[in-house]
Design a protein around this motif. Structure first.
Motif, PDB file in Angstrom:
ATOM      1  N   VAL A 143      -7.518  -0.587  -5.068  1.00 23.95           N
ATOM      2  CA  VAL A 143      -8.590  -0.745  -4.084  1.00 23.95           C
ATOM      3  C   VAL A 143      -9.915  -1.093  -4.756  1.00 23.95           C
ATOM      4  CG1 VAL A 143      -9.884   0.403  -2.251  1.00 23.95           C
ATOM      5  CG2 VAL A 143      -7.435   0.829  -2.500  1.00 23.95           C
ATOM      6  N   LYS A 144     -10.192  -0.500  -5.911  1.00 22.33           N
ATOM      7  CA  LYS A 144     -11.453  -0.775  -6.605  1.00 22.33           C
ATOM      8  C   LYS A 144     -11.502  -2.230  -7.066  1.00 22.33           C
ATOM      9  CE  LYS A 144     -14.347   0.890 -10.420  1.00 22.33           C
ATOM     10  NZ  LYS A 144     -14.447   1.864 -11.542  1.00 22.33           N
ATOM     11  N   TRP A 153       0.840  -1.204   0.000  1.00 19.03           N
ATOM     12  CA  TRP A 153       0.000   0.000   0.000  1.00 19.03           C
ATOM     13  C   TRP A 153       0.874   1.253   0.000  1.00 19.03           C
ATOM     14  CZ3 TRP A 153      -5.505   0.351   0.617  1.00 19.03           C
ATOM     15  CH2 TRP A 153      -5.976   1.648   0.802  1.00 19.03           C
ATOM     16  N   PHE A 201      -9.058  -9.845   3.431  1.00 15.18           N
ATOM     17  CA  PHE A 201     -10.453  -9.780   3.850  1.00 15.18           C
ATOM     18  C   PHE A 201     -11.172 -11.124   3.716  1.00 15.18           C
ATOM     19  CE2 PHE A 201      -9.467  -5.342   2.988  1.00 15.18           C
ATOM     20  CZ  PHE A 201     -10.013  -4.722   4.102  1.00 15.18           C
ATOM     21  N   VAL A 207     -13.043  -8.940  -3.252  1.00 10.99           N
ATOM     22  CA  VAL A 207     -13.462  -9.249  -1.884  1.00 10.99           C
ATOM     23  C   VAL A 207     -14.947  -9.596  -1.842  1.00 10.99           C
ATOM     24  CG1 VAL A 207     -13.857  -8.253   0.400  1.00 10.99           C
ATOM     25  CG2 VAL A 207     -11.659  -7.930  -0.740  1.00 10.99           C
ATOM     26  N   ALA A 208     -15.777  -8.827  -2.562  1.00 10.65           N
ATOM     27  CA  ALA A 208     -17.216  -9.107  -2.585  1.00 10.65           C
ATOM     28  C   ALA A 208     -17.494 -10.521  -3.096  1.00 10.65           C
ATOM     29  CB  ALA A 208     -17.932  -8.079  -3.463  1.00 10.65           C
ATOM     30  N   GLY A 268      -9.686  -4.656  -5.864  1.00 12.33           N
ATOM     31  CA  GLY A 268      -9.680  -5.472  -4.661  1.00 12.33           C
ATOM     32  C   GLY A 268     -11.052  -5.558  -4.019  1.00 12.33           C
ATOM     33  N   GLY A 269     -11.804  -4.465  -4.042  1.00 11.58           N
ATOM     34  CA  GLY A 269     -13.147  -4.467  -3.463  1.00 11.58           C
ATOM     35  C   GLY A 269     -14.078  -5.434  -4.183  1.00 11.58           C
ATOM     36  N   VAL A 270     -13.993  -5.468  -5.510  1.00 16.01           N
ATOM     37  CA  VAL A 270     -14.823  -6.407  -6.281  1.00 16.01           C
ATOM     38  C   VAL A 270     -14.411  -7.851  -5.981  1.00 16.01           C
ATOM     39  CG1 VAL A 270     -15.492  -7.141  -8.602  1.00 16.01           C
ATOM     40  CG2 VAL A 270     -15.192  -4.713  -8.110  1.00 16.01           C
ATOM     41  N   THR A 320      -2.721  -6.105  -4.780  1.00 14.55           N
ATOM     42  CA  THR A 320      -4.172  -6.294  -4.880  1.00 14.55           C
ATOM     43  C   THR A 320      -4.566  -7.706  -4.479  1.00 14.55           C
ATOM     44  OG1 THR A 320      -4.196  -4.704  -6.704  1.00 14.55           O
ATOM     45  CG2 THR A 320      -6.157  -6.058  -6.409  1.00 14.55           C
ATOM     46  N   GLN A 347      -7.160  -8.696  -1.334  1.00 10.32           N
ATOM     47  CA  GLN A 347      -8.310  -9.598  -1.381  1.00 10.32           C
ATOM     48  C   GLN A 347      -8.165 -10.734  -0.387  1.00 10.32           C
ATOM     49  OE1 GLN A 347      -8.477 -12.916  -2.563  1.00 10.32           O
ATOM     50  NE2 GLN A 347     -10.605 -13.188  -3.190  1.00 10.32           N
TER      51      GLN A 347
END
Length: 304
Positions: free
Chosen positions: A80-81, A73, A225, A87-88, A83-85, A218, A222
């Motif tokens: 982050v974007k 980081w 989380f 993670v979901a 990684g967020g997908v 990234t 993922q």
């Protein structure tokens, strides 16, 4: 120095477990993999029951990933974007994996299923990595120019709708692709106690076409989380997380991850890949032998 593991119901050498965690953390920092793909089988080889090994390894991978994510980081290597997908999808996959885990556990087929999946995954991934690394090394020795690889996503990914931009990764693709990829790694995380990085990293490069600079950070984002979610699911449903075992693994992995990040930039990547492939194949072969060898005692009695 022996310590007792209450959930595994056996004593282990604490220094061996800490060293194992340190080695896996080293791999986490160097390659962007959670390391669980080696933690779980090595624990099984050491004598830990597969169910406890898989559940406890997920918590160890979480600790190793925290250390690696912080470092990447700071270097701007985390999308982050994206990684967020991932993670979901990973959290949804973790829930599906927990259902499958309990189903196989109820039927008494969980331990065998875990071992068989590991043999298939480690054999295929290790073989591909070894072939690619050896090819690169041989071309270097012959003085041949390296093969140029155009960074592009897979045609199936290109066909998916609802495209959006992932600026750090340098992509313009549908979020459905990383969502499905995250789902698959979430299932593997719960079932096998792995972070999924050894599947996720090559998939991000060769299927999604991500920029290499953002892949490792990234991937660890993922993994952080999803393994945390998997640990929570195991703790509340399967009750197979051994906190003493997980703590010993974490103690070594956090330090190992920091060392791995520093070593990654100093050693030649093809030799690192070859070394990792060799370790993966050795562990996979050992698990295969455990499946096909006839044990000294054909029957055992265990008191509940």
């Amino acid at each position: 120095m022996d310590v007792y593991l209450p959930i595994a119901n056996l004593s282990v050498n604490a220094l061996v477990i800490v060293a194992l965690g340190g080695g896996v953390g080293l791999l986490s920092g160097m390659f962007g993999v959670g390391g669980g793909f080696l933690t779980t089988p090595l624990l099984i080889v050491y004598g830990i029951p597969p169910t406890v090994a898989a559940a406890s390894a997920a918590s160890q991978v979480t600790g190793a990933s925290v250390s690696g994510v912080v470092t990447h980081w700071r270097r701007g290597g985390v999308d982050v974007k994206m990684g967020g997908v991932l993670v979901a999808g990973g959290v949804a996959g973790s829930l599906a994996g927990a259902w499958l885990f309990r189903l196989l556990q109820a039927q008494g087929q969980l331990d065998t299923t875990i071992a068989v999946i590991y043999v298939l995954l480690l054999g295929s991934i290790g073989g591909l990595m070894a072939t690619e690394a050896l090819g690169t090394i041989l071309r270097d020795r012959r003085g041949a120019p390296p093969r140029a690889r155009k960074r592009r996503h897979h045609p199936l990914v290109a066909a998916l709708p609802f495209r959006t931009r992932f600026y750090t990764s340098g992509l313009y693709i549908s979020p459905l692709a990383p969502l499905l990829l995250g789902f698959a790694t979430g299932v593997l995380t719960v079932m096998l106690g792995i972070g999924g990085g050894f599947v996720l990293v090559p998939a991000m490069i060769y299927l999604l076409g991500m920029a290499t600079a953002a892949v490792v950070g990234t991937s660890l984002f993922q993994i952080l989380f999803v393994t945390a979610a998997a640990t929570l699911i195991h703790a509340t449903t399967t009750k197979a997380v051994d906190i003493v075992l997980a703590g010993l693994l974490l103690l070594g992995s956090v330090v190992g991850a920091q060392l791995g990040v520093r070593l990654a930039g100093r050693l030649r990547p093809e030799w690192l890949r070859l070394l990792l492939a060799a370790m993966v194949l050795v562990v996979g072969t050992r698990i295969l032998l455990g499946l096909v060898w006839q044990p000294a005692e054909l029957y055992s009695v265990e008191l509940a």
